[in-house]
Design a protein around this motif. Structure first.
Motif, short mmCIF file in Angstrom:
data_model
loop_
_atom_site.label_atom_id
_atom_site.label_comp_id
_atom_site.label_asym_id
_atom_site.label_seq_id
_atom_site.Cartn_x
_atom_site.Cartn_y
_atom_site.Cartn_z
N SER A 191 -6.82 -6.67 9.20
CA SER A 191 -5.13 -6.16 8.72
C SER A 191 -5.63 -5.02 7.54
N ALA A 192 -6.66 -5.23 6.67
CA ALA A 192 -6.82 -4.19 6.25
C ALA A 192 -7.11 -2.80 6.25
N VAL A 193 -7.82 -2.76 7.41
CA VAL A 193 -7.75 -1.62 7.99
C VAL A 193 -5.93 -1.14 8.55
N ILE A 194 -5.81 -1.92 9.54
CA ILE A 194 -4.17 -1.01 9.58
C ILE A 194 -3.46 -1.00 8.22
N GLU A 195 -3.61 -1.66 7.27
CA GLU A 195 -2.69 -1.20 6.11
C GLU A 195 -3.99 -0.36 5.74
N LYS A 196 -4.56 0.67 5.28
CA LYS A 196 -4.92 1.30 5.07
C LYS A 196 -4.30 3.04 5.69
N TYR A 197 -4.20 2.89 6.83
CA TYR A 197 -3.83 3.94 7.74
C TYR A 197 -2.21 3.30 7.84
N LYS A 198 -1.66 2.77 7.19
CA LYS A 198 -0.10 2.59 7.73
C LYS A 198 0.57 3.44 8.12
N ASN A 199 -0.07 4.64 7.10
CA ASN A 199 1.50 5.92 6.92
C ASN A 199 1.15 6.66 8.01
N GLU A 200 -0.16 6.20 8.69
CA GLU A 200 -0.02 6.80 9.85
C GLU A 200 0.65 6.18 11.15
N PHE A 201 1.05 5.11 11.49
CA PHE A 201 1.66 4.53 12.03
C PHE A 201 3.35 4.23 12.46
N SER A 202 4.75 4.52 12.77
CA SER A 202 5.70 4.28 13.12
C SER A 202 5.81 2.72 11.74
N LYS A 203 6.96 2.18 11.63
CA LYS A 203 6.90 0.37 10.87
C LYS A 203 6.47 -0.28 12.18
N ASP A 204 7.63 0.13 13.13
CA ASP A 204 7.53 -0.67 14.22
C ASP A 204 6.20 -0.96 15.06
N ASN A 205 5.61 0.20 15.37
CA ASN A 205 3.75 0.21 15.45
C ASN A 205 2.91 -0.49 13.91
N HIS A 206 3.12 -0.56 13.25
CA HIS A 206 2.13 -0.63 12.28
C HIS A 206 2.41 -2.71 12.73
N GLN A 207 3.57 -3.29 12.20
CA GLN A 207 4.23 -4.67 12.55
C GLN A 207 3.94 -4.91 13.68
N ALA A 208 3.32 -4.25 15.21
CA ALA A 208 2.76 -5.11 16.41
C ALA A 208 1.44 -4.76 16.09
N LEU A 209 0.75 -3.44 15.63
CA LEU A 209 -0.93 -3.75 15.18
C LEU A 209 -1.18 -5.09 14.86
N LEU A 210 -0.39 -5.50 13.69
CA LEU A 210 -0.60 -6.56 13.33
C LEU A 210 -0.24 -7.94 13.97
N ASP A 211 0.93 -7.78 14.63
CA ASP A 211 0.92 -9.05 14.90
C ASP A 211 -0.31 -9.36 16.81
N ARG A 212 -0.81 -8.08 16.49
CA ARG A 212 -1.71 -8.34 17.83
C ARG A 212 -3.27 -8.95 17.01
N ILE A 213 -3.49 -8.71 15.68
CA ILE A 213 -4.43 -9.30 14.69
C ILE A 213 -4.31 -10.35 14.96
N SER A 214 -3.13 -10.31 14.42
CA SER A 214 -2.73 -12.61 14.75
C SER A 214 -3.22 -13.14 15.80
N TRP A 215 -3.49 -13.09 16.83
CA TRP A 215 -4.00 -13.27 18.01
C TRP A 215 -5.63 -12.80 18.80
N LEU A 216 -6.04 -11.75 17.86
CA LEU A 216 -7.41 -11.89 17.57
C LEU A 216 -8.34 -13.43 18.37
N ASN A 217 -8.07 -14.32 17.82
CA ASN A 217 -9.10 -15.54 18.27
C ASN A 217 -8.43 -15.84 19.35
N GLN A 218 -7.42 -15.71 20.22
CA GLN A 218 -6.81 -16.26 21.53
C GLN A 218 -7.94 -16.38 22.21
N ALA A 219 -7.98 -18.01 22.99
CA ALA A 219 -8.81 -17.82 24.25
C ALA A 219 -8.50 -17.26 25.44
#
Length: 453
Positions: free
Chosen positions: A322-350
């Motif tokens: 999440s810290a890496v995504i936040e570092k480059y947040k200006n490179e993404f649109s608002k929707d894509n930024h949120q989409a990437l954060l959402d995907r990170i929340s599922w990283l540990n899904q089986a």
């Protein structure tokens, strides 16, 4: 013993004329005839609107608990649906009917007869003709009458309500369907007796079932010659050493009990049977769905650990990502930024593969590499792709794709059988369909034709 019941069932197949009785209804006191129509019954009668004071019958109307009175007997039609009207004649349909005076709540001694499309054979599959469900010992048998018609008969010496008995017979019927590949259906006749000897039925209830399913697949067969036609030497080895056996009473009872206890398991078994007679496009996908369902049923009380990381490590990894995504947040649109954060929340899904493997690990079933490949191919079915079992690539012929689909189907089917039968305590061998069909699929396997559970 059953001749009287066969005669009563035969009487249902004949067209008869009686009188409809439905007080304060337009149907009351109309002469009507009833005859079989597929799985249902057609009821026809004439109606003249001019004598009804302006009131009308119309197509699409439903009438509940309509009595159909004959000279020697009266039946109650649970529901009569008016389907067609060719003046002056109406034709209605009914699927459920019973003798007048019958009560679903009152306790009787019951016997169920299901007419079969052909003989249901189980002699090399089941070593018992009874099953215990909730302490009730149900007896089943296949009987042929003098007209060469076969019937599945299920009965109990336990006095009970219709719901109690029907739910048990439903479980037993599904268990038989799973083990033999033959699900008896279309319709059945419940005979209710007031006395334990069950000599003369007090009432009859005829009801509709789902369509009969007859597939060419059964999970086991104690006669090795049934599948090893071209290898009599190997078949003789299995036979002489008595390496194959049938399902015993305890195992069959446990299967029936679990089907009785679980609607989800019953649905999975029905889907498994339906997949067995489906086209190649749907067969493997259906089996994959069944395996996903079983993964939620066959599991320990304590939740299994199938996630790739521990909770503490997962939290640390997600924070850093999440810290890496936040570092480059200006490179993404608002929707894509949120989409990437959402995907990170599922990283540990089986993974799906891990979830499908979990019930096998729980029952300590060793899987082959070929089995794991099929579990991995589950995503192909989900996205409408044909799994490439021979690494032929995009240039595969349609014939090769069909053979890959069939191989995937029978591999899934065999795995399902290993899982289900191990779960009920069966410790012998199942038919290894990928090996049995390797000449057709052209996928050579270093496996035995019967696979030890």
């Amino acid at each position: 013993m059953y001749e009287q019941l066969f005669d009563l069932i035969d009487d249902f197949t004949k067209s008869k004329t009686g009188r409809l009785i439905k007080r304060k209804s337009l149907l009351d006191d109309l002469e009507a005839s009833i005859q079989p129509s597929g799985k249902n019954f057609s009821v026809t009668f004439d109606w003249d609107r001019r004598i009804k004071g302006g009131k009308q019958l119309d197509v699409g109307q439903h009438y509940k608990k309509v009595e159909l009175q004959f000279k020697d007997q009266s039946y109650i039609l649970s529901e009569l649906f008016l389907g067609t009207h060719s003046p002056p004649q109406f034709t209605g349909q009914t699927s459920f009917l019973y003798t007048k005076g019958y009560s679903f709540k009152k306790k009787f001694y019951y016997r169920l007869l299901i007419p079969l499309e052909r003989e249901l054979r189980y002699h090399y599959i089941l070593g018992t003709r009874s099953s215990e469900i909730n302490g009730d010992s149900l007896i089943f048998r296949i009987i042929q009458n003098d007209k060469k018609k076969y019937f599945l008969i299920i009965e109990s010496e336990f006095k009970q309500s219709y719901d109690e008995f029907s739910e048990k017979t439903f479980a037993l019927k599904n268990a038989l369907g799973y083990l033999t590949g033959y699900l008896a259906g279309n319709g059945g006749y419940f005979f209710a007796y007031t006395k334990k000897k069950m000599e003369a039925p007090a009432h009859i209830y005829r009801c509709e079932f789902r369509n009969t399913i007859i597939s060419g697949y059964a999970p086991l067969n104690s006669n090795p010659y049934s599948y090893l036609h071209s290898n009599k030497k190997l078949a003789k080895k299995y036979y002489d050493k008595k390496l194959l056996r049938t399902i015993n009473q305890d195992e069959f009872s446990l299967l029936c009990q679990r089907l009785y206890d679980s609607v989800e398991l019953s649905s999975a078994i029905i889907l498994m049977l339906e997949s067995s007679v489906a086209s190649l496009l749907f067969m493997p996908g259906g089996y994959a769905i069944v395996l996903e369902t079983l993964a939620d049923i066959i599991k320990p009380k304590k939740k299994q650990k199938v996630a790739p990381m521990t909770k503490s490590l997962s939290k640390k990894v997600r924070q850093e990502c999440s810290a890496v995504i936040e570092k480059y947040k200006n490179e993404f649109s608002k929707d894509n930024h949120q989409a990437l954060l959402d995907r990170i929340s599922w990283l540990n899904q089986a993974t799906n593969k891990a979830k499908l493997r979990a019930p096998f690990d729980y029952l300590k079933i060793d899987l082959l590499e070929e089995d794991l490949d099929i579990l991995q191919a589950r995503n192909d079915f989900l996205h409408g792709r044909v799994p490439d079992m021979t690494k032929g690539g995009e240039v595969r012929s349609l014939d090769r794709q069909n053979k890959d689909l069939y191989y995937a189907s029978v591999r899934f089917y065999t795995l399902l059988n290993i899982l289900i039968l191990k779960w009920i305590g069966y410790d012998n061998r199942v038919v290894n369909y990928p090996k049995i069909n390797e000449a057709f699929t052209e996928i050579k396997l270093k496996e035995e034709p019967y696979r030890q559970i």
